[in-house]
Design an enzyme around this catalytic site. Structure first.
Site: not given
Ligand code: TNX
Length: 526
Positions: A336-337
């Site tokens: 993620d991210e």
């Protein structure tokens, strides 16, 4: 009448009076098993209007000599002993006893799947049957919930310990019903994790995802890269002392979870959220320079060096050691991210990491961004934010684990007055967290694409177990019900009354919880 006779007559009169008032006092409330507040709500319950009563001599009988069954019998005995003060001896038998509690694997019902169970309670015998030990374990949680709440208190209480007679026939909708705990932003020790596991078990959840690494801390011992924990695990958000699990402690957690039929899913987040690793080993950075430890709460600034072979050697070592101590099928690779990783680097990186996980005999789970790469068969995308990613995952034949932040994030505040937690995805009051259906939440993604749901608890703002409990309760039982009970049988107005009755159970278990004004709390609340 002599004086002695007079005294006797008066005494008999008073004894009778006492007895008659006692009978009046202990007159039983009507027995109705269908009215019990079981969470998650079972598939079907019938009542027969009588009571089964736990007594000092009530024993637990298990069929056959299997170690699993004896352990489950002992687990039940250990739950019932402290508050009743009775012995609950666990005994092996070959056929059903005439009275007592009986656990048996000889189930014939067609509807009892892997985790399903059938409970039949008569005046003399409480019989729990299932096709698997796991099913028996789930059924025991139902037994706990149909006993008075005081059964959960750790010291001796007054009875009586009555259970309404009837039958429960039950099994779950989804095979993955879990929660996640972030032990990286703040570290939580083994005892906290065990308590968390016990609370999940009470609501028939079966998966615990541990977020073991992030920018702020590396929490699992990796013997081939010891500085990850020695240095990378030394701090946490706010600059306090961090911590980590030795491999032995981790094995202890896995075992404790296994005895409760809960699978541990370890996550090593990458290529972003990796500052703790980048601060531990200079060679993991493209510029070869070691990073400072980080104790803030920003995201998206760190990345492993995706073009360097050392990075893949590192990941291979980490996944190998992690896979060897994790009996469950999944390794979570985060993903993620990764704002500091270029998309053209991110895609081949995730492709290669998937191969590494598969080479160590495990299935990949990753946050929904991993769908940007070419997902391998059996990969699972955990949908937290981006519906496009979720759809891309399904198009590639992957399964979805539902954790939409605005419904299922346990670190979201209940309302504006909540002191702990965050609200970037909104406020999640108890009804908001309950009122949704994973199978209709994202257009184009149906039940057949979904393995289940998970409620993640991120710990930027949480430092102690009571704070964890406050964010988790009373929302967790709702997520457990969404994962277990068919959507057509779920309804907030009916659920909130059952949940209200669990307030007494939270108190009995000494669970800190948010007394939401939307729940009509009863009993000990006032
Ligand atoms: C987003 S959810 C994150 C985490 C944060 C969380 C806080 C996800 C995959 N990433 O890094 O802790 O928000 O709610």
């Amino acid at each position: 009448m002599t004086r002695k006779m007079q005294i006797q007559t008066v005494a008999v009169f008073f004894v009778c009076l006492l007895m008659s008032t006692q009978v009046a006092c202990t007159q039983e409330p009507p027995s109705n098993l269908s009215q019990e507040s079981i969470i998650p709500k079972p598939v079907s319950v019938t009542s027969t209007g009588d009571y089964f009563t736990l007594k000092p001599g009530t024993d637990i009988f298990v069929q056959g000599g299997s170690g699993d069954l004896l352990k489950i019998g002992q687990y039940l005995s250990d739950r019932l002993k402290p508050s009743t003060g009775y012995k609950f001896e666990v005994k092996t038998v070959e056929k059903a006893p005439r009275r007592g509690i009986y656990l048996t694997l000889s189930v014939s019902a067609q509807d009892t799947r892997g985790e399903g169970y059938m409970l039949s309670v008569t005046r003399k015998l409480m019989k729990l049957s299932a096709a698997t030990p796991e099913g028996l374990f789930r059924g025991i949680q139902t037994i706990r919930q149909i006993l008075p709440a005081a059964i959960e208190i750790g010291k001796k209480q007054e009875g009586p310990w009555k259970i309404a007679t009837g039958t429960v026939n039950d099994y779950p909708v989804y095979s993955y019903r879990g929660a996640m705990l972030d032990v990286s932003r703040h570290f939580f020790g083994v005892d906290d994790i065990k308590r968390f596991i016990d609370l999940l078990a009470y609501y028939k959840m079966n998966m615990l995802h541990l977020h073991l690494s992030d920018d702020q801390g590396w929490r699992i011992e990796i013997k081939s890269w010891p500085n990850l924990t020695a240095h990378g695990g030394s701090t946490q958000v706010g600059g306090g002392r961090g911590g980590f699990y030795t491999q032995e402690q981790y094995a202890g957690i896995v075992q404790y979870a296994k005895e409760r039929y809960i699978t541990i899913i370890p996550e090593i987040d990458m290529p972003g959220h990796t500052n703790a690793a980048l601060a531990s080993y200079a060679e993991l950075n493209c510029d070869g320079k070691v990073r400072e430890l980080y104790t803030g709460t920003n995201v998206g600034f760190s990345t492993l060096c995706t073009s360097s072979e050392v990075t893949y050697k590192f990941i291979d070592d980490v996944v190998r050691e992690l896979a060897a101590m994790t009996p469950g099928p999944y390794i979570h690779i985060g993903g993620d991210e990764s704002n500091a990783t270029k998309i053209e680097d991110y895609i081949p990186f995730v492709n290669r990491v998937q191969e590494i996980v598969i080479s160590h005999g495990k299935q990949v789970i990753g946050w929904d961004e991993i769908a940007l790469s070419a997902l391998r068969p059996n990969a699972v995308a955990q949908c937290w934010a981006n519906e496009k990613n979720a759809n891309a995952a399904v198009k590639q034949g992957a399964k979805i684990l539902m954790s939409p932040a605005r419904k299922a994030y346990l670190d979201m505040q209940y309302d504006k007055s909540t002191k702990l937690g965050l609200h970037w995805a909104g406020y999640i009051e108890v009804d908001v967290g309950y009122n949704w259906d994973p199978a209709t939440f994202i257009p184009g993604i149906g039940k057949e694409n979904i393995i289940g749901l998970e409620a993640p608890l991120w710990s930027e703002t949480l430092t102690r177990m009571d704070e964890i409990e406050y964010m988790v309760f009373p929302r967790l039982p709702g997520y457990a019900e969404i994962g277990w009970t068919p959507a057509a049988s779920r309804n907030w107005d009916e659920y909130k009354v059952r949940l209200a009755k669990h307030g007494e159970r939270f108190k009995a278990m000494d669970v800190d919880y948010y007394p939401s004004p939307r729940v009509p709390w009863t009993g000990l609340q006032k």
